[in-house]
Design an enzyme around this catalytic site. Structure first.
Site, mmCIF file in Angstrom:
data_model
loop_
_atom_site.group_PDB
_atom_site.id
_atom_site.type_symbol
_atom_site.label_atom_id
_atom_site.label_comp_id
_atom_site.label_asym_id
_atom_site.label_seq_id
_atom_site.Cartn_x
_atom_site.Cartn_y
_atom_site.Cartn_z
ATOM 1 N N VAL A 131 75.099 53.094 58.317
ATOM 2 C CA VAL A 131 74.588 54.042 57.336
ATOM 3 C C VAL A 131 73.883 53.336 56.177
ATOM 4 O O VAL A 131 73.136 53.961 55.425
ATOM 5 C CB VAL A 131 75.737 54.938 56.814
ATOM 6 C CG1 VAL A 131 76.584 54.209 55.774
ATOM 7 C CG2 VAL A 131 75.200 56.248 56.250
ATOM 8 N N SER A 132 74.089 52.027 56.048
ATOM 9 C CA SER A 132 73.528 51.266 54.931
ATOM 10 C C SER A 132 72.165 50.663 55.272
ATOM 11 O O SER A 132 72.067 49.803 56.153
ATOM 12 C CB SER A 132 74.478 50.130 54.531
ATOM 13 O OG SER A 132 73.837 49.241 53.634
#
Length: 235
Positions: A17-18
């Site tokens: 997600v980063s």
């Protein structure tokens, strides 16, 4: 005392997600060839919940800045970058997929590039199935639901918590944490030598006393509380 990277290893904690984890992985060519990196997929949401921190995307102005900053860093570094259709997204299945496929850096990079270079959706069942097809592992749709894969992701997240990891991406080397894409050069320098970490000024700033600490009972009023009257910080 200087130390060689030969025969050394570091753990790399990340979450798909980063965007900054993607950008850091694209810079792994900067790392010493003799350093072994052990990738650790972890659930960033669980980390943030443990330390009592809201994610950047949960704060409206910070969300906009974070997306701009990631794009700026990508453009500055010359890294191909396209955000997925919506963010944040649930990364759990992608993290499990990396584990199910063996967890190599090559597999992890392919998943990252599918999301952050090609800007593809992995949040919907159809999007995740398309990722599995693109990875040449269509059985991944079922593999990510196995107990062994789920347990491995849980162990990685628990290990991150045990090491005091508080964000992604994070390198852990000899017990020292290096958080964020913008700490890549710092990490590289510290792999080559501990001289900076062992310097008097780094040791001093690492042990500074807390000047003031917010008392949770005063949080609504946003009143800073003198450290002497505040609860002792947790270990």
């Amino acid at each position: 005392m200087s130390s060689s990277a030969a025969g050394r290893s570091a753990e790399w904690f990340f979450d798909f997600v980063s965007p900054f984890a993607y950008l850091q992985l694209e810079q792994f060519h900067k790392l010493p060839a003799t350093l072994t990196v052990e990738p650790r997929p972890m659930v960033l949401g669980a980390i943030l919940a443990h330390v009592g921190q809201r994610g950047p995307a949960e704060i409206a102005a910070k969300r906009v800045f974070t997306y701009r900053h990631a794009l700026y860093r990508a453009q500055k570094l010359g890294i191909a970058y396209t955000m997925p259709p919506a963010h944040p997204f649930n990364p759990i299945k992608t993290l499990r997929l990396a584990i199910a496929m063996g967890g190599s850096l090559e597999v992890i990079q392919r998943i990252f590039r599918y999301i952050w270079r090609d800007g593809r959706d992995v949040s919907s069942p159809e999007g995740f199935a398309s990722l599995c097809e693109a990875m040449g592992y269509p059985q991944g749709v079922e593999a990510v639901e196995t107990a062994a894969v789920k347990d491995e992701l849980r162990r990685n997240t628990d290990r991150a918590l045990a090491l005091d990891v508080f964000g992604a991406p994070t390198f852990v080397l000899d017990g020292e944490l290096f958080w964020g894409e913008d700490a890549t050069d710092m990490f590289v320098d510290c792999v080559a030598s501990r001289d900076w970490l062992d310097s008097a000024e780094v040791k001093r700033v690492s042990q500074l006393p807390i000047g003031i600490q917010r008392n949770t009972s005063d949080a609504a009023a946003n009143k800073p509380t003198p450290a002497a009257a505040a609860p002792a910080p947790s270990a």
